[in-house]
Design a protein around this motif. Structure first.
Motif, mmCIF file in Angstrom:
data_model
loop_
_atom_site.group_PDB
_atom_site.id
_atom_site.type_symbol
_atom_site.label_atom_id
_atom_site.label_comp_id
_atom_site.label_asym_id
_atom_site.label_seq_id
_atom_site.Cartn_x
_atom_site.Cartn_y
_atom_site.Cartn_z
ATOM 1 N N TRP A 44 75.996 -8.098 -58.499
ATOM 2 C CA TRP A 44 74.933 -8.927 -59.080
ATOM 3 C C TRP A 44 73.928 -9.445 -58.064
ATOM 4 O O TRP A 44 72.733 -9.560 -58.366
ATOM 5 C CB TRP A 44 75.579 -10.106 -59.800
ATOM 6 N N LEU A 45 74.375 -9.792 -56.862
ATOM 7 C CA LEU A 45 73.572 -10.597 -55.955
ATOM 8 C C LEU A 45 72.253 -9.958 -55.541
ATOM 9 O O LEU A 45 71.184 -10.579 -55.666
ATOM 10 C CB LEU A 45 74.389 -10.959 -54.707
ATOM 11 N N LEU A 46 72.262 -8.749 -55.036
ATOM 12 C CA LEU A 46 71.027 -8.149 -54.527
ATOM 13 C C LEU A 46 69.983 -7.930 -55.619
ATOM 14 O O LEU A 46 68.804 -8.266 -55.424
ATOM 15 C CB LEU A 46 71.335 -6.856 -53.791
ATOM 16 N N PRO A 47 70.348 -7.403 -56.800
ATOM 17 C CA PRO A 47 69.351 -7.322 -57.878
ATOM 18 C C PRO A 47 68.833 -8.693 -58.298
ATOM 19 O O PRO A 47 67.650 -8.834 -58.648
ATOM 20 C CB PRO A 47 70.118 -6.646 -59.019
ATOM 21 N N ALA A 48 69.695 -9.719 -58.245
ATOM 22 C CA ALA A 48 69.253 -11.064 -58.597
ATOM 23 C C ALA A 48 68.225 -11.578 -57.602
ATOM 24 O O ALA A 48 67.228 -12.208 -57.992
ATOM 25 C CB ALA A 48 70.451 -12.014 -58.652
ATOM 26 N N ILE A 49 68.440 -11.305 -56.313
ATOM 27 C CA ILE A 49 67.484 -11.712 -55.292
ATOM 28 C C ILE A 49 66.148 -11.008 -55.515
ATOM 29 O O ILE A 49 65.071 -11.629 -55.462
ATOM 30 C CB ILE A 49 68.021 -11.395 -53.888
ATOM 31 N N GLU A 50 66.205 -9.728 -55.783
ATOM 32 C CA GLU A 50 64.971 -8.974 -56.043
ATOM 33 C C GLU A 50 64.238 -9.548 -57.251
ATOM 34 O O GLU A 50 63.004 -9.710 -57.230
ATOM 35 C CB GLU A 50 65.315 -7.506 -56.277
ATOM 36 N N GLN A 51 64.992 -9.892 -58.296
ATOM 37 C CA GLN A 51 64.394 -10.420 -59.516
ATOM 38 C C GLN A 51 63.746 -11.780 -59.282
ATOM 39 O O GLN A 51 62.613 -12.028 -59.732
ATOM 40 C CB GLN A 51 65.464 -10.547 -60.605
ATOM 41 N N ILE A 52 64.428 -12.665 -58.568
ATOM 42 C CA ILE A 52 63.888 -14.015 -58.406
ATOM 43 C C ILE A 52 62.696 -14.034 -57.459
ATOM 44 O O ILE A 52 61.753 -14.814 -57.638
ATOM 45 C CB ILE A 52 64.996 -14.990 -57.936
ATOM 46 N N LEU A 53 62.698 -13.161 -56.471
ATOM 47 C CA LEU A 53 61.534 -13.071 -55.588
ATOM 48 C C LEU A 53 60.315 -12.546 -56.346
ATOM 49 O O LEU A 53 59.205 -13.054 -56.188
ATOM 50 C CB LEU A 53 61.846 -12.186 -54.388
#
Length: 248
Positions: free
Chosen positions: A46-55
């Motif tokens: 989950w973490l890396l796609p979440a970072i991409e999404q929030i940025l």
């Protein structure tokens, strides 16, 4: 590592300490976006796609980040490890600094009452809690009393009351029932105390703590960044006690 002092500092905050984790981006002390872990996916997925999404939602790029703020625990062995390993890798590649923050301290910052002490705790499973006591210092800053611990709820209650020495206590938790359902809690109710339910979405509070520490240049070198598990993992306990875990 040298922090790039922009007119506004851009921070990326991570909390992967339990299943109710989150990520947030902040400009200085202001939260820009928050994304909770409302998925059953492991943080490793989950973490890396979440970072991409929030940025993307913040109209920002990864290279815009000035510092990474990570909750170092206490919490899930696997969750904490994923978060810290991720920010270590980023720091080594980008040269940007890391700020390490206690999840319990972030929870304690949600307390807003006038009490002299703030007791923060969360479910640690096995009928135990992760817990820490803080004293309100100058300008309402929180100063931890003793160490963070994993402890039975009634024992933390007794220890906290003893350390507070008759002064008022504000209790805050993501899991209030862990304490309020104990017999020992009735005595605190009789003096008018309650347990405030804190938000489990702690990345914003973690980011704000990180911003304050960044201003004080209290960074953690990636090689020195370590998790605060408080309780050793089962595998480590078995190994160190000479009872090697059976391979699966």
């Amino acid at each position: 590592m040298v922090l790039r002092y922009n007119p506004r500092m851009f921070l990326l905050a991570l909390d992967t300490c339990d299943a109710r984790g989150s990520v947030a981006v902040l400009r200085d002390n202001e939260v820009v976006r928050v994304l909770p872990h409302d998925s059953t996916e492991d943080y490793s997925v989950w973490l890396l796609p979440a970072i991409e999404q929030i940025l993307a939602a913040s109209s920002a790029r990864f290279q815009d980040v000035d510092a990474y703020v990570a909750a170092a625990g206490p919490g899930s062995f696997t969750g904490v490890r994923v978060g810290l390993t991720t920010v270590k890798a980023w720091a080594e590649v980008t040269g940007k600094p890391i700020v390490s923050v206690s999840r319990l301290e972030a929870l304690a910052t949600q307390a807003e009452g006038p009490q002299s002490y703030v007791a923060a705790f969360a479910n640690a499973q096995r009928n135990q809690i992760y817990a820490a006591l803080h004293r309100r210092g100058a300008k309402a800053a929180l100063e931890r009393v003793g160490e963070e611990s994993v402890i039975a709820p009634d024992k933390f209650l007794a220890w906290t009351v003893q350390r507070a020495g008759g002064q008022t206590i504000e209790w805050i938790s993501t899991d209030p029932a862990m304490l309020t359902e104990t017999e020992a809690w009735q005595a605190r109710q009789s003096v008018g105390e309650g347990v405030r339910t804190g938000s489990p979405i702690l990345a914003p509070a973690i980011g704000r703590l990180g911003y304050r520490l960044a201003l004080e240049k209290r960074f953690t070198d990636p090689l020195a960044l370590d998790a605060n598990y408080v309780r050793r993992s089962d595998a480590e306990v078995l190994w160190k006690d000479g009872r090697n875990p059976v391979p699966q």
